[in-house]
Structure formats: structure tokens, C-alpha cells
Design a protein around this motif. Structure first.
Motif, mmCIF file in Angstrom:
data_model
loop_
_atom_site.group_PDB
_atom_site.id
_atom_site.type_symbol
_atom_site.label_atom_id
_atom_site.label_comp_id
_atom_site.label_asym_id
_atom_site.label_seq_id
_atom_site.Cartn_x
_atom_site.Cartn_y
_atom_site.Cartn_z
ATOM 1 N N MET A 19 0.853 -1.190 0.000
ATOM 2 C CA MET A 19 0.000 0.000 0.000
ATOM 3 C C MET A 19 0.892 1.244 0.000
ATOM 4 O O MET A 19 1.810 1.353 0.808
ATOM 5 N N PHE A 20 0.598 2.156 -0.946
ATOM 6 C CA PHE A 20 1.461 3.317 -1.175
ATOM 7 C C PHE A 20 0.599 4.580 -1.207
ATOM 8 O O PHE A 20 -0.498 4.574 -1.780
ATOM 9 N N TYR A 21 1.129 5.652 -0.606
ATOM 10 C CA TYR A 21 0.377 6.920 -0.562
ATOM 11 C C TYR A 21 1.245 8.045 -1.108
ATOM 12 O O TYR A 21 2.366 8.260 -0.631
ATOM 13 N N ILE A 22 0.711 8.771 -2.094
ATOM 14 C CA ILE A 22 1.425 9.924 -2.663
ATOM 15 C C ILE A 22 0.548 11.160 -2.491
ATOM 16 O O ILE A 22 -0.510 11.265 -3.125
ATOM 17 N N PRO A 23 0.958 12.116 -1.639
ATOM 18 C CA PRO A 23 0.166 13.347 -1.506
ATOM 19 C C PRO A 23 0.393 14.215 -2.744
ATOM 20 O O PRO A 23 1.423 14.084 -3.424
ATOM 21 N N ASN A 24 -0.555 15.090 -3.018
ATOM 22 C CA ASN A 24 -0.420 16.035 -4.146
ATOM 23 C C ASN A 24 0.020 15.337 -5.436
ATOM 24 O O ASN A 24 0.897 15.833 -6.145
ATOM 25 N N PHE A 25 -0.616 14.235 -5.728
ATOM 26 C CA PHE A 25 -0.336 13.507 -6.974
ATOM 27 C C PHE A 25 -0.752 14.353 -8.182
ATOM 28 O O PHE A 25 -0.117 14.322 -9.227
ATOM 29 N N ILE A 26 -1.856 15.090 -8.020
ATOM 30 C CA ILE A 26 -2.239 16.077 -9.048
ATOM 31 C C ILE A 26 -2.270 17.450 -8.377
ATOM 32 O O ILE A 26 -2.310 17.540 -7.136
ATOM 33 N N ASP A 27 -2.278 18.520 -9.193
ATOM 34 C CA ASP A 27 -2.292 19.861 -8.592
ATOM 35 C C ASP A 27 -3.733 20.412 -8.545
ATOM 36 O O ASP A 27 -4.675 19.783 -9.035
ATOM 37 N N HIS A 28 -3.874 21.605 -7.979
ATOM 38 C CA HIS A 28 -5.215 22.195 -7.790
ATOM 39 C C HIS A 28 -5.940 22.390 -9.129
ATOM 40 O O HIS A 28 -7.142 22.156 -9.221
ATOM 41 N N GLN A 29 -5.206 22.828 -10.145
ATOM 42 C CA GLN A 29 -5.846 23.068 -11.446
ATOM 43 C C GLN A 29 -6.340 21.749 -12.051
ATOM 44 O O GLN A 29 -7.451 21.668 -12.599
ATOM 45 N N GLN A 30 -5.513 20.708 -11.936
ATOM 46 C CA GLN A 30 -5.916 19.394 -12.477
ATOM 47 C C GLN A 30 -7.128 18.853 -11.717
ATOM 48 O O GLN A 30 -8.029 18.248 -12.309
ATOM 49 N N GLU A 31 -7.157 19.100 -10.414
ATOM 50 C CA GLU A 31 -8.319 18.679 -9.620
ATOM 51 C C GLU A 31 -9.578 19.414 -10.103
ATOM 52 O O GLU A 31 -10.627 18.795 -10.324
ATOM 53 N N ALA A 32 -9.453 20.736 -10.291
ATOM 54 C CA ALA A 32 -10.609 21.529 -10.742
ATOM 55 C C ALA A 32 -11.067 21.069 -12.126
ATOM 56 O O ALA A 32 -12.271 20.948 -12.396
ATOM 57 N N ASP A 33 -10.108 20.764 -13.001
ATOM 58 C CA ASP A 33 -10.462 20.306 -14.357
ATOM 59 C C ASP A 33 -11.222 18.976 -14.299
ATOM 60 O O ASP A 33 -12.207 18.779 -15.023
ATOM 61 N N LEU A 34 -10.765 18.078 -13.440
ATOM 62 C CA LEU A 34 -11.444 16.774 -13.306
ATOM 63 C C LEU A 34 -12.866 16.964 -12.786
ATOM 64 O O LEU A 34 -13.818 16.366 -13.294
ATOM 65 N N LEU A 35 -13.006 17.825 -11.779
ATOM 66 C CA LEU A 35 -14.343 18.023 -11.199
ATOM 67 C C LEU A 35 -15.293 18.626 -12.225
ATOM 68 O O LEU A 35 -16.461 18.248 -12.296
ATOM 69 N N SER A 36 -14.776 19.526 -13.062
ATOM 70 C CA SER A 36 -15.695 20.130 -14.030
ATOM 71 C C SER A 36 -15.949 19.203 -15.218
ATOM 72 O O SER A 36 -16.925 19.384 -15.946
ATOM 73 N N ALA A 37 -15.101 18.208 -15.413
ATOM 74 C CA ALA A 37 -15.313 17.262 -16.529
ATOM 75 C C ALA A 37 -16.313 16.158 -16.181
ATOM 76 O O ALA A 37 -16.807 15.464 -17.074
ATOM 77 N N LEU A 38 -16.610 15.981 -14.894
ATOM 78 C CA LEU A 38 -17.519 14.888 -14.493
ATOM 79 C C LEU A 38 -18.884 15.067 -15.142
ATOM 80 O O LEU A 38 -19.532 16.086 -14.917
ATOM 81 N N PRO A 39 -19.344 14.108 -15.935
ATOM 82 C CA PRO A 39 -20.663 14.280 -16.565
ATOM 83 C C PRO A 39 -21.798 14.175 -15.540
ATOM 84 O O PRO A 39 -21.845 13.212 -14.773
ATOM 85 N N SER A 40 -22.681 15.159 -15.545
ATOM 86 C CA SER A 40 -23.727 15.184 -14.513
ATOM 87 C C SER A 40 -24.810 14.134 -14.779
ATOM 88 O O SER A 40 -25.571 13.788 -13.881
ATOM 89 N N ASN A 41 -24.871 13.617 -16.010
ATOM 90 C CA ASN A 41 -25.951 12.669 -16.339
ATOM 91 C C ASN A 41 -25.539 11.203 -16.174
ATOM 92 O O ASN A 41 -26.267 10.312 -16.579
ATOM 93 N N ARG A 42 -24.382 10.941 -15.600
ATOM 94 C CA ARG A 42 -23.922 9.549 -15.469
ATOM 95 C C ARG A 42 -24.056 9.001 -14.048
ATOM 96 O O ARG A 42 -23.688 7.869 -13.778
ATOM 97 N N TRP A 43 -24.549 9.817 -13.107
ATOM 98 C CA TRP A 43 -24.589 9.356 -11.717
ATOM 99 C C TRP A 43 -25.662 8.299 -11.505
ATOM 100 O O TRP A 43 -26.765 8.402 -12.012
ATOM 101 N N ILE A 44 -25.308 7.286 -10.740
ATOM 102 C CA ILE A 44 -26.281 6.285 -10.284
ATOM 103 C C ILE A 44 -26.402 6.479 -8.775
ATOM 104 O O ILE A 44 -25.386 6.414 -8.067
ATOM 105 N N GLN A 45 -27.614 6.756 -8.312
ATOM 106 C CA GLN A 45 -27.796 7.007 -6.874
ATOM 107 C C GLN A 45 -27.940 5.685 -6.127
ATOM 108 O O GLN A 45 -28.805 4.884 -6.437
ATOM 109 N N LEU A 46 -27.060 5.440 -5.160
ATOM 110 C CA LEU A 46 -27.189 4.283 -4.274
ATOM 111 C C LEU A 46 -27.717 4.785 -2.938
ATOM 112 O O LEU A 46 -27.863 5.995 -2.733
#
Ligand SMILES: O=C(O)CCC(=O)C(=O)O
Length: 239
Positions: A19-46
Motif C-alpha cells: 500500500m502506497f500513498y502519494i500526496p499532491n499527486f495532481i495539482d489544484h488546477q488538475q483537480e478543478a479540471d477533473l471536477l468540471s469534466a464529471l458528466p452530470s448525467n452519469r450518476w447512479i444514486q445508491l
């Protein structure tokens, strides 16, 4: 495994090997880009969280219909995995499936092990919020319950971090996320990856407490059985 050599400095030493842990594997901009790329119509509610699967869910017999992952899940994350040697031993030399989970405070996932559908390496990128992943030792005695009453280790996952699980850590432990709003008693002797964290001061300043907000995780895996049937049918030239 090649990954072990590249990730050696990031190994969580208290936990069974792998088991391996890497902090800050991506930066803040990459995190923001990923969050905005998430398609809103693909969620399955559990009941206790919502999720989406890319490129698609597995069949009942654990087969993945061959399809490329969307580019926003490939760059920069999979590209970076390749430079670290992650998934180099897996059947497709890279992840072909990503599960995206979203947890509100008070939401989690029961202790479980990842199924036989996957090659035994999983890489999880965390976004937006910090929480603890609880790790349980698997009982070898069939007559005993499958988990300890309480987790044996806790791994704190900070936003933008990467957690890789393979080897004995993959085969001999279960993992889960408890349904709480605040992770308490976070200290060097209670957090297995304390020395590897990106920012311990925030925990110290908050008296060892982490108040959860909404967290999203991207879980990369290599599904062993892949069917080309879809691409044959859909991709057959006309005429
Ligand atoms: O969200 C996480 O970090 C854990 C997800 C998980 O356990 C799973 O997808 O099997």
C-alpha cells in the motif's frame, strides 16, 4: 513488481506489503479540471453514495465491453501511472475501468474486498475532501466473522492524493469508509500514513479532527475479461 521500486519511498510501512500513498499527486488546477469534466448525467444514486462507471458497468459475468476511457480520465492521471510503472504487470498494461464514487459527510462504504473481476492492483485519486479509509485484516479462520470489529489501520486520504493497493495489502485486507461526519483522533500513532501526509499541520491545528465535506474518488482498475463483441458489431463497415 516495477511499481514497488518506483513507489518505495511512499510505502505505508505499518500495513501488509503493497500500500502506497502519494500526496499532491495532481495539482489544484488538475483537480478543478477533473471536477468540471464529471458528466452530470452519469450518476447512479445508491442508498449511501452515488457513483458512475467509465467506460461502462461490468456484465453480470464480470466482462467489460471494450471501449476507450474518456480522455479526461486518461490525462494527466494514467499518463502519470505509466511513468511510475503502475499497472505494468497487469493484463492490459494499464487501467481500463474507472469507478467514481461521491460521498457526502455521513456517507461511506461497507468493508469489502475488490472482486475477482480485477487484476490485483487498484489506484485511487481523491478529490475535494479528506477522509479516512479503514483497513481491516482478513480473518483466515472460516468460522470467524470476516472483519474485526474495528479497523486495524486508518489511512487518511487528502484531496489530490493517490493511494495504490496491490500485493499482500490487496489480497489480505478489506477496506471501507465509515459513515461519519468527522474523523477523530488523527495522530501519528492512529494514522498509518501520517509520515507521508502532505499537510499534517492542519490536523494538528484542528486537534486531530477532520470535518468531512463532499469527497469524490476516482478508482482505476484493470478488468481482466474484456469483450470485443461491441466493437465488432458497432464497428463493422457497411456495404
Ligand atoms: O472511494 C474510495 O476511496 C473507495 C472505493 C472502493 O472501496 C471501491 O470502489 O471498491
Amino acid at each position: 513488481m516495477a511499481a514497488n521500486n518506483m513507489l518505495g519511498a511512499h510505502q505505508i510501512s505499518d500495513i501488509p506489503d503493497g500500500m502506497f500513498y502519494i500526496p499532491n499527486f495532481i495539482d489544484h488546477q488538475q483537480e478543478a479540471d477533473l471536477l468540471s469534466a464529471l458528466p452530470s448525467n452519469r450518476w447512479i444514486q445508491l442508498q449511501h453514495r452515488r457513483l458512475q462507471t467509465h467506460p461502462s458497468s461490468l456484465s453480470k459475468t464480470n466482462i467489460l465491453l471494450e471501449a476507450p476511457l474518456p480522455s479526461w480520465l486518461v490525462n494527466p492521471i494514467i499518463t502519470r501511472f505509466m511513468t511510475l510503472g503502475l499497472f505494468s504487470d497487469s493484463p492490459h498494461q494499464g487501467p481500463n475501468h474507472v469507478l467514481i464514487n461521491e460521498y457526502e459527510p455521513n456517507q461511506g462504504i461497507m468493508p469489502h474486498e475488490d472482486g475477482a473481476a480485477y487484476y490485483p492492483i487498484v489506484a485511487t485519486v481523491s478529490l475535494s475532501s479528506t477522509l479516512c479509509l479503514d483497513i481491516y485484516e482478513k480473518k483466515r479462520d472460516e468460522d470467524q466473522p470476516r472483519t474485526d470489529v474495528s479497523p486495524k489501520w486508518r489511512v487518511l486520504q487528502e484531496p489530490r492524493s493517490l493511494l495504490v493497493t496491490c500485493g499482500t495489502a490487496y489480497t489480505d485486507t478489506l477496506h471501507g469508509i465509515s459513515e461519519i461526519e468527522v474523523d477523530e483522533d488523527l495522530r501519528p500513532d492512529t494514522v498509518a500514513n501520517w509520515t507521508l501526509l502532505g499537510d499534517k499541520n492542519i490536523l494538528v491545528d484542528n486537534g486531530g479532527r477532520n470535518v468531512r465535506t463532499t469527497r469524490i474518488s476516482l478508482t482505476y482498475r484493470d478488468v481482466i475479461k474484456v469483450s470485443k463483441a461491441g466493437s465488432k458489431i458497432l464497428g463493422r463497415p457497411r456495404g
